[in-house]
Design a protein around this motif. Structure first.
Motif, PDB file in Angstrom:
ATOM      1  N   ILE A 149       0.935  -1.198  -0.013  1.00 19.42           N
ATOM      2  CA  ILE A 149       0.013   0.117   0.153  1.00 19.42           C
ATOM      3  C   ILE A 149       0.946   1.336  -0.091  1.00 19.42           C
ATOM      4  N   GLU A 150       1.955   1.166   0.942  1.00 11.31           N
ATOM      5  CA  GLU A 150       2.935   2.206   0.841  1.00 11.31           C
ATOM      6  C   GLU A 150       3.544   2.515  -0.477  1.00 11.31           C
ATOM      7  N   GLU A 151       3.747   1.676  -1.318  1.00  9.61           N
ATOM      8  CA  GLU A 151       4.185   1.963  -2.588  1.00  9.61           C
ATOM      9  C   GLU A 151       3.118   2.649  -3.508  1.00  9.61           C
ATOM     10  N   LEU A 152       1.894   2.131  -3.549  1.00  4.84           N
ATOM     11  CA  LEU A 152       1.027   2.912  -4.180  1.00  4.84           C
ATOM     12  C   LEU A 152       0.981   4.309  -3.867  1.00  4.84           C
ATOM     13  N   ILE A 153       0.812   4.347  -2.463  1.00  2.00           N
ATOM     14  CA  ILE A 153       0.909   5.921  -1.922  1.00  2.00           C
ATOM     15  C   ILE A 153       1.992   6.842  -2.347  1.00  2.00           C
ATOM     16  N   SER A 154       3.128   6.134  -2.216  1.00  2.00           N
ATOM     17  CA  SER A 154       4.137   7.013  -2.520  1.00  2.00           C
ATOM     18  C   SER A 154       4.391   7.131  -4.233  1.00  2.00           C
ATOM     19  N   SER A 156       1.665   7.482  -6.420  1.00  4.64           N
ATOM     20  CA  SER A 156       0.281   8.405  -6.831  1.00  4.64           C
ATOM     21  C   SER A 156       0.040   9.329  -6.130  1.00  4.64           C
ATOM     22  N   GLY A 157       0.540   9.255  -4.499  1.00  6.15           N
ATOM     23  CA  GLY A 157      -0.008  10.236  -3.649  1.00  6.15           C
ATOM     24  C   GLY A 157      -1.505  10.110  -3.139  1.00  6.15           C
ATOM     25  N   VAL A 158      -1.957   9.105  -3.514  1.00  5.67           N
ATOM     26  CA  VAL A 158      -3.295   8.752  -3.240  1.00  5.67           C
ATOM     27  C   VAL A 158      -3.562   7.488  -2.155  1.00  5.67           C
ATOM     28  N   VAL A 159      -4.257   7.820  -1.292  1.00  4.94           N
ATOM     29  CA  VAL A 159      -4.373   6.510  -0.187  1.00  4.94           C
ATOM     30  C   VAL A 159      -5.696   5.856  -0.606  1.00  4.94           C
ATOM     31  N   PRO A 160      -5.531   4.346  -0.671  1.00  3.29           N
ATOM     32  CA  PRO A 160      -6.834   3.620  -1.070  1.00  3.29           C
ATOM     33  C   PRO A 160      -7.999   3.936   0.082  1.00  3.29           C
ATOM     34  N   GLN A 161      -8.930   3.867  -0.392  1.00  5.69           N
ATOM     35  CA  GLN A 161     -10.201   4.343   0.497  1.00  5.69           C
ATOM     36  C   GLN A 161     -10.907   3.113   1.250  1.00  5.69           C
ATOM     37  N   ASN A 162     -10.335   1.900   0.823  1.00  2.78           N
ATOM     38  CA  ASN A 162     -10.834   0.790   1.538  1.00  2.78           C
ATOM     39  C   ASN A 162      -9.795  -0.294   1.388  1.00  2.78           C
ATOM     40  N   HIS A 163      -9.810  -1.321   2.396  1.00  5.81           N
ATOM     41  CA  HIS A 163      -8.839  -2.436   2.111  1.00  5.81           C
ATOM     42  C   HIS A 163      -9.740  -3.705   2.718  1.00  5.81           C
ATOM     43  N   GLN A 164      -9.935  -4.605   1.835  1.00  6.11           N
ATOM     44  CA  GLN A 164     -10.609  -5.690   2.210  1.00  6.11           C
ATOM     45  C   GLN A 164      -9.634  -6.883   2.471  1.00  6.11           C
ATOM     46  N   ILE A 165      -9.729  -7.480   3.675  1.00  8.78           N
ATOM     47  CA  ILE A 165      -8.759  -8.622   4.081  1.00  8.78           C
ATOM     48  C   ILE A 165      -9.455  -9.684   4.712  1.00  8.78           C
ATOM     49  N   GLU A 166      -8.996 -10.824   4.852  1.00 11.31           N
ATOM     50  CA  GLU A 166      -9.555 -11.680   5.626  1.00 11.31           C
ATOM     51  C   GLU A 166      -9.285 -11.420   7.161  1.00 11.31           C
ATOM     52  N   LEU A 167     -10.506 -11.491   7.757  1.00  9.42           N
ATOM     53  CA  LEU A 167     -10.568 -10.765   9.192  1.00  9.42           C
ATOM     54  C   LEU A 167     -11.476 -11.854   9.967  1.00  9.42           C
ATOM     55  N   HIS A 168     -11.386 -12.432  10.982  1.00  7.97           N
ATOM     56  CA  HIS A 168     -12.349 -12.961  11.662  1.00  7.97           C
ATOM     57  C   HIS A 168     -11.725 -13.093  13.000  1.00  7.97           C
ATOM     58  N   PRO A 169     -12.289 -13.821  14.250  1.00 12.21           N
ATOM     59  CA  PRO A 169     -11.573 -13.966  15.430  1.00 12.21           C
ATOM     60  C   PRO A 169     -10.449 -14.731  15.385  1.00 12.21           C
ATOM     61  N   TRP A 170     -10.046 -15.716  14.388  1.00 12.25           N
ATOM     62  CA  TRP A 170      -8.862 -16.526  14.164  1.00 12.25           C
ATOM     63  C   TRP A 170      -7.873 -15.452  13.737  1.00 12.25           C
TER      64      TRP A 170
END
Ligand code: NAP
Length: 293
Positions: A149-154, A156-170
């Motif tokens: 994500i850092e590579e994209l920001i440096s 383009s100068g633009v921060v992604p608006q959402n990050h979809q990741i695997e996320l649950h109690p485990w």
């Protein structure tokens, strides 16, 4: 804490508001299965639908939205571009729009990072152009490491608006969530109810019962109480209704603490973005080894 509703949104910046809760459509078969699931969800008041070119069900979702009369502008549609289409992001977007039968996408995600950093930057810049032209309202990424994500920001100068990741109690993604919070990136959990393995986490049933709720509802409430966007998938009408009945109770501190202790205690279902380029099915990654926990 019980004031959230199905209408509750999070700000993606630039005035775009994303519903906190929606329907996931991964592994929902194209045709009747997806069409019916989307219709059940729309009837139950869901406002967000999460599909992807990879799921091959954009057409069925689009038809369900039109037939429901729910009103395109009242809904929030997320779709995603898969690496096979990274050579021509504009064509990929036009294809998704055509299949959906819509003239804009609310949130467009780079579904999988792939192993080529230069390609990621090109795709990201092309997605920003699509946003500029009004085909897309918000742009984000999925399954990225923070360095990617850092590579994209440096670049383009633009921060992604959402990050979809695997996320649950485990796999609670504490480091990634802290990183996203610091950058102002909203987070969506995929696999929110253990990616189909809910019955292997008996604590969720115990906590659900304590509140007169099911294991799925207790798990989904855990996401909701942390303001994480959640998109549980089901193709069954009763479960679609059940999964949305999470706005009328609260988990207490003790519940949250006990669920917190499940981090790293079960499986993760994602792949390693450093080795998988989007073709075939590689071995699962070890989240501890990759420093995700
Ligand atoms: N960005 C990515 O790389 C990525 C990866 C995976 C998923 N996603 C997105 O995230 C969404 C959700 O993740 P997911 O589909 O992987 O997993 P999930 O929502 O955690 O779990 C779905 C599974 O749980 C079952 N289920 C649903 N409601 C239930 C309930 N109340 N009680 C018991 N079982 C229940 C479903 O079966 P039935 O359908 O038979 O009810 C299905 O087998 C996906 O649909 C997709 O939109 C994104």
């Amino acid at each position: 804490m019980i004031e959230k509703t199905m209408e509750t949104t999070v700000q993606l910046g630039d005035g775009v508001k994303m519903p906190l809760f929606g329907l996931g459509l991964f592994s929902s078969a194209p045709g009747d299965e997806t069409y019916n699931a989307a219709r059940y969800a729309l009837e139950a008041g869901y406002k967000l639908m999460d599909t992807a070119a990879y799921y091959a069900n954009e057409e069925s979702l689009g038809k369900a939205v039109r037939d429901s009369g729910a009103g395109r502008e009242k809904l929030f549609i997320t779709t995603k571009m898969w690496p096979v289409d990274y050579s021509d992001p504009k064509a990929a977007c036009m294809d998704s729009l055509k299949k959906l039968g819509m003239d804009y996408i609310d949130l467009y995600l780079m579904h999988w990072p792939g192993t080529d950093a230069e390609r990621r930057k090109k795709v990201w810049n092309a997605m920003l152009e699509l946003r500029e032209k009004g085909y897309v309202r918000a742009c984000g990424v999925s399954n990225f490491y923070s360095e990617m994500i850092e590579e994209l920001i440096s670049d383009s100068g633009v921060v992604p608006q959402n990050h979809q990741i695997e996320l649950h109690p485990w796999i609670q993604q504490r480091k990634m969530r802290a990183y996203c919070a610091e950058k102002g990136i909203t987070v969506t959990s995929w696999g929110p109810i253990f990616h189909g393995h809910l019955s292997e986490a008996p604590l969720m049933e115990e906590i659900g019962k304590k509140h007169g709720k099911t294991a799925a509802q207790a798990t989904l409430r855990w996401h909701l109480q942390q303001d994480i966007n959640l998109i549980p998938k089901s193709v069954k009408k009763q479960r679609i209704i059940e999964n949305a009945a999470i706005f009328d109770f609260s988990l207490d501190e003790e519940d949250m603490r006990r669920i917190g202790e499940l981090d790293g205690m079960g499986q993760a279902f994602t792949f390693d973005p450093l080795v998988y380029d989007g073709e075939g099915r590689p071995p699962r990654m070890d989240p501890k080894q990759k420093g995700l926990l």
